[in-house]
Design a protein around this motif. Sequence first.
Motif, PDB file in Angstrom:
ATOM      1  N   GLN A   3     -37.892  -7.932-102.341  1.00  0.00           N
ATOM      2  CA  GLN A   3     -38.932  -8.104-101.394  1.00  0.00           C
ATOM      3  C   GLN A   3     -39.188  -6.564-101.064  1.00  0.00           C
ATOM      4  OE1 GLN A   3     -37.093 -10.012 -98.061  1.00  0.00           O
ATOM      5  NE2 GLN A   3     -37.485 -11.731 -98.641  1.00  0.00           N
ATOM      6  N   GLY A   4     -40.486  -6.417-100.806  1.00  0.00           N
ATOM      7  CA  GLY A   4     -40.844  -5.153-100.292  1.00  0.00           C
ATOM      8  C   GLY A   4     -40.714  -4.973 -99.085  1.00  0.00           C
ATOM      9  N   PRO A   5     -41.292  -3.755 -98.532  1.00  0.00           N
ATOM     10  CA  PRO A   5     -41.297  -3.595 -96.785  1.00  0.00           C
ATOM     11  C   PRO A   5     -42.113  -4.482 -96.207  1.00  0.00           C
ATOM     12  CG  PRO A   5     -41.592  -1.570 -98.017  1.00  0.00           C
ATOM     13  CD  PRO A   5     -41.680  -2.650 -99.250  1.00  0.00           C
ATOM     14  N   GLY A   6     -43.210  -5.004 -96.582  1.00  0.00           N
ATOM     15  CA  GLY A   6     -44.053  -5.816 -95.914  1.00  0.00           C
ATOM     16  C   GLY A   6     -43.499  -7.155 -95.860  1.00  0.00           C
ATOM     17  N   ASP A   7     -42.843  -7.595 -97.067  1.00  0.00           N
ATOM     18  CA  ASP A   7     -42.372  -8.929 -97.043  1.00  0.00           C
ATOM     19  C   ASP A   7     -41.364  -9.346 -96.264  1.00  0.00           C
ATOM     20  OD1 ASP A   7     -44.541  -9.097 -98.992  1.00  0.00           O
ATOM     21  OD2 ASP A   7     -42.946  -8.567-100.700  1.00  0.00           O
ATOM     22  N   GLN A   8     -40.585  -8.519 -95.706  1.00  0.00           N
ATOM     23  CA  GLN A   8     -39.213  -8.753 -94.992  1.00  0.00           C
ATOM     24  C   GLN A   8     -39.653  -9.544 -93.614  1.00  0.00           C
ATOM     25  OE1 GLN A   8     -37.133  -5.019 -94.547  1.00  0.00           O
ATOM     26  NE2 GLN A   8     -36.585  -5.064 -96.442  1.00  0.00           N
ATOM     27  N   GLN A   9     -38.806 -10.298 -93.277  1.00  0.00           N
ATOM     28  CA  GLN A   9     -38.801 -11.279 -92.069  1.00  0.00           C
ATOM     29  C   GLN A   9     -38.420 -10.287 -90.749  1.00  0.00           C
ATOM     30  OE1 GLN A   9     -36.970 -14.801 -92.350  1.00  0.00           O
ATOM     31  NE2 GLN A   9     -38.331 -15.720 -93.720  1.00  0.00           N
ATOM     32  N   ALA A  10     -39.025 -10.548 -89.734  1.00  0.00           N
ATOM     33  CA  ALA A  10     -38.489  -9.711 -88.514  1.00  0.00           C
ATOM     34  C   ALA A  10     -37.118 -10.397 -88.112  1.00  0.00           C
ATOM     35  CB  ALA A  10     -39.579  -9.925 -87.376  1.00  0.00           C
ATOM     36  N   PRO A  11     -36.384  -9.335 -87.584  1.00  0.00           N
ATOM     37  CA  PRO A  11     -35.002  -9.896 -87.299  1.00  0.00           C
ATOM     38  C   PRO A  11     -35.152 -10.813 -85.947  1.00  0.00           C
ATOM     39  CG  PRO A  11     -35.333  -7.513 -86.547  1.00  0.00           C
ATOM     40  CD  PRO A  11     -36.522  -7.997 -87.503  1.00  0.00           C
ATOM     41  N   ILE A  12     -34.312 -11.852 -85.748  1.00  0.00           N
ATOM     42  CA  ILE A  12     -34.280 -12.812 -84.857  1.00  0.00           C
ATOM     43  C   ILE A  12     -33.694 -11.965 -83.442  1.00  0.00           C
ATOM     44  CG2 ILE A  12     -33.245 -15.008 -84.097  1.00  0.00           C
ATOM     45  CD1 ILE A  12     -33.033 -15.693 -87.025  1.00  0.00           C
ATOM     46  N   PRO A  13     -34.392 -12.104 -82.383  1.00  0.00           N
ATOM     47  CA  PRO A  13     -33.976 -11.374 -81.484  1.00  0.00           C
ATOM     48  C   PRO A  13     -32.690 -12.264 -80.790  1.00  0.00           C
ATOM     49  CG  PRO A  13     -35.875 -12.750 -80.922  1.00  0.00           C
ATOM     50  CD  PRO A  13     -35.712 -12.704 -82.419  1.00  0.00           C
ATOM     51  N   PRO A  14     -31.674 -11.387 -80.265  1.00  0.00           N
ATOM     52  CA  PRO A  14     -30.600 -12.173 -79.577  1.00  0.00           C
ATOM     53  C   PRO A  14     -30.930 -13.081 -78.289  1.00  0.00           C
ATOM     54  CG  PRO A  14     -30.722  -9.985 -78.807  1.00  0.00           C
ATOM     55  CD  PRO A  14     -31.714 -10.080 -79.648  1.00  0.00           C
ATOM     56  N   ALA A  15     -30.120 -14.133 -78.417  1.00  0.00           N
ATOM     57  CA  ALA A  15     -30.312 -15.090 -77.323  1.00  0.00           C
ATOM     58  C   ALA A  15     -29.998 -14.479 -75.943  1.00  0.00           C
ATOM     59  CB  ALA A  15     -29.604 -16.277 -77.445  1.00  0.00           C
ATOM     60  N   PRO A  16     -30.659 -14.850 -74.997  1.00  0.00           N
ATOM     61  CA  PRO A  16     -30.301 -14.357 -73.358  1.00  0.00           C
ATOM     62  C   PRO A  16     -29.065 -14.830 -73.102  1.00  0.00           C
ATOM     63  CG  PRO A  16     -32.092 -16.041 -73.464  1.00  0.00           C
ATOM     64  CD  PRO A  16     -31.841 -15.691 -74.923  1.00  0.00           C
ATOM     65  N   PRO A  17     -28.438 -14.116 -72.344  1.00  0.00           N
ATOM     66  CA  PRO A  17     -26.952 -14.596 -72.019  1.00  0.00           C
ATOM     67  C   PRO A  17     -27.270 -15.765 -71.247  1.00  0.00           C
ATOM     68  CG  PRO A  17     -27.539 -12.639 -70.859  1.00  0.00           C
ATOM     69  CD  PRO A  17     -28.627 -12.745 -71.839  1.00  0.00           C
ATOM     70  N   ARG A  18     -26.136 -16.849 -71.370  1.00  0.00           N
ATOM     71  CA  ARG A  18     -26.140 -17.994 -70.537  1.00  0.00           C
ATOM     72  C   ARG A  18     -25.377 -17.748 -69.190  1.00  0.00           C
ATOM     73  NH1 ARG A  18     -24.136 -22.803 -73.813  1.00  0.00           N
ATOM     74  NH2 ARG A  18     -22.247 -21.707 -73.760  1.00  0.00           N
TER      75      ARG A  18
END
Length: 100
Positions: A3-18
């Motif tokens: 994958q090239g730099p433009g093809d990468q998926q954005a990282p999933i943000p962490p879930a808010p604390p419960r």
Amino acid sequence: IRQGPGDQQAPIPPAPPRRLVPAKPSPEIADKTSLLDLNDRICRWPMGHPGEPDFHFCGVAVNPGFPYCVEHCGRAYQAQLPRGTRRPPPPPPFGGPRVR
């Protein structure tokens, strides 16, 4: 496949604390002392079996210097009988200790 730099998926943000919200006690044990209510000033004598839904602690004022109220101190701290009047110890299980 690379994958090239433009093809990468954005990282999933962490879930808010419960937020931990204590469950509402059932009406039959709402006025009884739970584990979370225990402190140095109330009796810690268990009432019932820990697996049962109505398990709770005594909750009465303690006998000063002890973890239990006067009634439960009488049950927990009993004077030892003189040697001659004690019951014999139970027999060892399965015929005695293991010998190697």
